[in-house]
Structures are given as structure tokens and as C-alpha cells.
Motif scaffolding. Structure first.
Motif, PDB file in Angstrom:
ATOM      1  N   ASP A 131      31.411  31.017  36.695  1.00  0.00           N
ATOM      2  CA  ASP A 131      31.281  31.385  34.593  1.00  0.00           C
ATOM      3  C   ASP A 131      32.240  32.502  34.501  1.00  0.00           C
ATOM      4  O   ASP A 131      32.705  32.824  32.928  1.00  0.00           O
ATOM      5  CB  ASP A 131      29.996  30.988  34.559  1.00  0.00           C
ATOM      6  CG  ASP A 131      29.049  30.262  34.294  1.00  0.00           C
ATOM      7  OD1 ASP A 131      29.784  29.207  34.172  1.00  0.00           O
ATOM      8  OD2 ASP A 131      27.977  30.382  34.433  1.00  0.00           O
ATOM      9  N   ASN A 178      36.039  31.671  33.951  1.00  0.00           N
ATOM     10  CA  ASN A 178      35.911  30.615  32.826  1.00  0.00           C
ATOM     11  C   ASN A 178      36.897  31.185  31.815  1.00  0.00           C
ATOM     12  O   ASN A 178      36.689  30.671  30.755  1.00  0.00           O
ATOM     13  CB  ASN A 178      35.006  29.363  32.450  1.00  0.00           C
ATOM     14  CG  ASN A 178      35.090  28.296  33.510  1.00  0.00           C
ATOM     15  OD1 ASN A 178      36.355  27.884  34.123  1.00  0.00           O
ATOM     16  ND2 ASN A 178      33.655  27.342  33.762  1.00  0.00           N
ATOM     17  N   GLN A 179      36.409  32.665  32.374  1.00  0.00           N
ATOM     18  CA  GLN A 179      35.907  33.533  30.829  1.00  0.00           C
ATOM     19  C   GLN A 179      37.741  34.068  30.876  1.00  0.00           C
ATOM     20  O   GLN A 179      38.068  34.784  30.016  1.00  0.00           O
ATOM     21  CB  GLN A 179      34.556  34.958  31.029  1.00  0.00           C
ATOM     22  CG  GLN A 179      33.855  34.637  30.468  1.00  0.00           C
ATOM     23  CD  GLN A 179      32.460  35.422  31.129  1.00  0.00           C
ATOM     24  OE1 GLN A 179      33.165  36.945  30.934  1.00  0.00           O
ATOM     25  NE2 GLN A 179      31.451  34.973  31.053  1.00  0.00           N
ATOM     26  N   ASP A 221      41.685  34.694  30.063  1.00  0.00           N
ATOM     27  CA  ASP A 221      42.382  33.934  29.521  1.00  0.00           C
ATOM     28  C   ASP A 221      43.561  33.183  29.729  1.00  0.00           C
ATOM     29  O   ASP A 221      43.739  33.842  30.288  1.00  0.00           O
ATOM     30  CB  ASP A 221      42.818  34.714  28.618  1.00  0.00           C
ATOM     31  CG  ASP A 221      43.588  34.572  27.330  1.00  0.00           C
ATOM     32  OD1 ASP A 221      44.243  33.367  27.073  1.00  0.00           O
ATOM     33  OD2 ASP A 221      45.124  35.424  26.714  1.00  0.00           O
TER      34      ASP A 221
END
Length: 97
Positions: free
Chosen positions: A41, A44-45, A47
Motif C-alpha cells: 500500500d 502504491n502511494q 508517484d
């Protein structure tokens, strides 16, 4: 975190992996899997819009040689050593009735 790791999921994963886990091992696996999903997670954050997609971390090009036949078909030479042959194949005694 999108997926909650519970006892049912640990049991299911244990069945898939054909593992027999003790209660202590189940708790440890639950903790490990939760930490892994939290890390995913977090990744996934990030950029990644400016990052070009790649198939490998290093810039690798094909280092293999061309596949070229060097010795040709020498089946006649190999079959010349056979005690018996039939239709350009080795003939051997039958082993299964």
C-alpha cells in the motif's frame, strides 16, 4: 489496506500451500502478511507518472549468439552404430506386453 488478513484467510493459504501451521505460526504468518500488504500500500502511494515502464531494472540487450546449425543432420552416422534399425530409427526389443 484493502485486504484484511484473518484466521480464515491464513487457513485458506495454508491449505493452498499444503502447510500444517500451529496457532503460533498462524499468528506470525498473519502478522507477516499484514506487514507485506501495508508495504505494498505504501508503494502504491508513490508517484510513478514520470517513470518510464521497463521490463528489467538494468538496460540489458540480447547477449546470446544466433542459433546456427553447425553440425547438420548426422542421423545416418549415429544409426550406423545401432545393432538393428527400422525406418531410420533404432529398433529395440519390446519391453511392455
Amino acid at each position: 489496506m484493502a485486504v484484511k488478513i484473518d484466521d480464515e484467510m491464513i487457513d485458506y493459504v495454508g491449505i493452498l500451500a499444503k502447510l500444517s501451521l500451529s496457532p503460533e505460526e498462524k499468528e506470525a504468518a498473519k502478522s507477516d502478511m499484514s506487514r507485506m500488504l501495508e508495504y505494498i500500500d505504501m508503494l502504491n502511494q508513490l508517484d510513478t507518472s514520470e517513470v518510464e515502464p521497463m521490463s528489467h531494472v538494468f538496460d540489458i540487450h540480447n547477449v546470446f549468439r544466433e542459433d546456427v546449425v553447425e553440425n547438420g543432420d548426422e542421423s545416418d552416422a549415429m544409426l550406423s552404430n545401432a545393432p538393428e534399425q527400422k525406418e531410420k530409427q533404432y529398433k529395440v526389443p519390446r519391453t511392455v506386453e
